[in-house]
Design a protein around this motif. Sequence first.
Motif, PDB file in Angstrom:
ATOM      1  N   PRO A 276      21.492  -5.589   1.551  1.00 59.21           N
ATOM      2  CA  PRO A 276      20.361  -6.219   1.891  1.00 59.21           C
ATOM      3  C   PRO A 276      19.156  -5.353   2.377  1.00 59.21           C
ATOM      4  O   PRO A 276      18.094  -6.015   2.480  1.00 59.21           O
ATOM      5  CB  PRO A 276      20.806  -7.512   2.615  1.00 59.21           C
ATOM      6  CG  PRO A 276      22.102  -7.047   3.183  1.00 59.21           C
ATOM      7  CD  PRO A 276      22.762  -6.116   2.268  1.00 59.21           C
ATOM      8  N   LYS A 277      20.007  -4.587   2.770  1.00 62.78           N
ATOM      9  CA  LYS A 277      18.770  -3.390   3.624  1.00 62.78           C
ATOM     10  C   LYS A 277      18.207  -2.284   2.532  1.00 62.78           C
ATOM     11  O   LYS A 277      19.066  -1.852   1.552  1.00 62.78           O
ATOM     12  CB  LYS A 277      19.403  -2.815   4.667  1.00 62.78           C
ATOM     13  CG  LYS A 277      19.988  -3.882   5.626  1.00 62.78           C
ATOM     14  CD  LYS A 277      19.103  -4.143   6.853  1.00 62.78           C
ATOM     15  CE  LYS A 277      19.470  -5.102   7.922  1.00 62.78           C
ATOM     16  NZ  LYS A 277      19.057  -6.148   7.896  1.00 62.78           N
TER      17      LYS A 277
ATOM     18  N   VAL B  93      12.636  -2.806  -0.717  1.00 65.44           N
ATOM     19  CA  VAL B  93      13.365  -4.098  -1.105  1.00 65.44           C
ATOM     20  C   VAL B  93      12.669  -5.292  -1.034  1.00 65.44           C
ATOM     21  O   VAL B  93      11.674  -5.409  -0.214  1.00 65.44           O
ATOM     22  CB  VAL B  93      14.567  -4.381   0.013  1.00 65.44           C
ATOM     23  CG1 VAL B  93      15.337  -5.751  -0.090  1.00 65.44           C
ATOM     24  CG2 VAL B  93      15.393  -3.204  -0.090  1.00 65.44           C
ATOM     25  N   GLU B  94      12.718  -6.203  -1.792  1.00 63.24           N
ATOM     26  CA  GLU B  94      12.000  -7.524  -2.010  1.00 63.24           C
ATOM     27  C   GLU B  94      12.845  -8.662  -1.938  1.00 63.24           C
ATOM     28  O   GLU B  94      13.965  -8.713  -2.652  1.00 63.24           O
ATOM     29  CB  GLU B  94      10.953  -7.500  -3.143  1.00 63.24           C
ATOM     30  CG  GLU B  94       9.843  -6.346  -2.991  1.00 63.24           C
ATOM     31  CD  GLU B  94       9.158  -6.470  -4.414  1.00 63.24           C
ATOM     32  OE1 GLU B  94       9.269  -7.718  -5.293  1.00 63.24           O
ATOM     33  OE2 GLU B  94       8.358  -5.662  -4.862  1.00 63.24           O
ATOM     34  N   SER B  95      12.958  -9.656  -1.113  1.00 60.31           N
ATOM     35  CA  SER B  95      13.689 -10.791  -1.126  1.00 60.31           C
ATOM     36  C   SER B  95      12.979 -11.897  -1.774  1.00 60.31           C
ATOM     37  O   SER B  95      11.987 -12.343  -1.789  1.00 60.31           O
ATOM     38  CB  SER B  95      13.834 -11.168   0.367  1.00 60.31           C
ATOM     39  OG  SER B  95      14.589 -10.219   1.046  1.00 60.31           O
TER      40      SER B  95
ATOM     41  N   ASP C  99      17.746 -14.627   4.882  1.00 59.76           N
ATOM     42  CA  ASP C  99      18.240 -13.391   3.961  1.00 59.76           C
ATOM     43  C   ASP C  99      19.560 -13.940   2.922  1.00 59.76           C
ATOM     44  O   ASP C  99      19.521 -13.539   1.749  1.00 59.76           O
ATOM     45  CB  ASP C  99      18.510 -12.048   4.405  1.00 59.76           C
ATOM     46  CG  ASP C  99      17.105 -11.468   5.061  1.00 59.76           C
ATOM     47  OD1 ASP C  99      16.055 -11.792   4.411  1.00 59.76           O
ATOM     48  OD2 ASP C  99      17.118 -10.945   5.779  1.00 59.76           O
TER      49      ASP C  99
ATOM     50  N   SER D 262      18.426  -9.745  -2.846  1.00 57.29           N
ATOM     51  CA  SER D 262      17.605  -8.462  -2.265  1.00 57.29           C
ATOM     52  C   SER D 262      17.378  -7.357  -3.481  1.00 57.29           C
ATOM     53  O   SER D 262      18.355  -6.845  -3.926  1.00 57.29           O
ATOM     54  CB  SER D 262      18.153  -7.760  -1.400  1.00 57.29           C
ATOM     55  OG  SER D 262      18.360  -8.663   0.000  1.00 57.29           O
TER      56      SER D 262
ATOM     57  N   HIS E 241      16.058  -4.040  -5.478  1.00 60.83           N
ATOM     58  CA  HIS E 241      15.844  -2.767  -4.957  1.00 60.83           C
ATOM     59  C   HIS E 241      14.923  -2.225  -6.030  1.00 60.83           C
ATOM     60  O   HIS E 241      15.092  -1.919  -7.192  1.00 60.83           O
ATOM     61  CB  HIS E 241      17.091  -2.019  -4.707  1.00 60.83           C
ATOM     62  CG  HIS E 241      17.955  -2.501  -3.640  1.00 60.83           C
ATOM     63  ND1 HIS E 241      17.771  -1.826  -2.373  1.00 60.83           N
ATOM     64  CD2 HIS E 241      18.495  -3.567  -3.247  1.00 60.83           C
ATOM     65  CE1 HIS E 241      18.699  -2.453  -1.517  1.00 60.83           C
ATOM     66  NE2 HIS E 241      19.014  -3.548  -2.273  1.00 60.83           N
TER      67      HIS E 241
ATOM     68  N   SER F 159      20.073  -5.228  -7.763  1.00 58.12           N
ATOM     69  CA  SER F 159      20.105  -6.431  -6.609  1.00 58.12           C
ATOM     70  C   SER F 159      21.182  -6.731  -5.984  1.00 58.12           C
ATOM     71  O   SER F 159      22.314  -6.373  -6.279  1.00 58.12           O
ATOM     72  CB  SER F 159      19.973  -7.707  -7.564  1.00 58.12           C
ATOM     73  OG  SER F 159      18.640  -7.898  -8.139  1.00 58.12           O
TER      74      SER F 159
END
Length: 73
Positions: free
Chosen positions: A3-4, A21-23, A52, A57, A59, A70
């Motif tokens: 997620p990071k 990263v876009e959530s 989150d 997430s 990438h 993802s």
Amino acid sequence: MSPKPATYTCPSCHQQIITRVESNPTIRTHLLAVLLCLIGCWPCVCVPYCTDSCSNSDHYCPNCSAYIGSYVG
């Protein structure tokens, strides 16, 4: 993927990068919000959109904006 942001070699531009990263909310996020509304917790409907763990997430390469992968949380 995680997620990071992660260190990765971009398959498109072949540069060593730290991913951007876009959530993004998923269908699970929307269903949880509807469920909260249906059981009477309508003030908490925005909570799934702020966590989150209810979002994917995605990438991307910061150099060429290529999609890397993802993380499904």
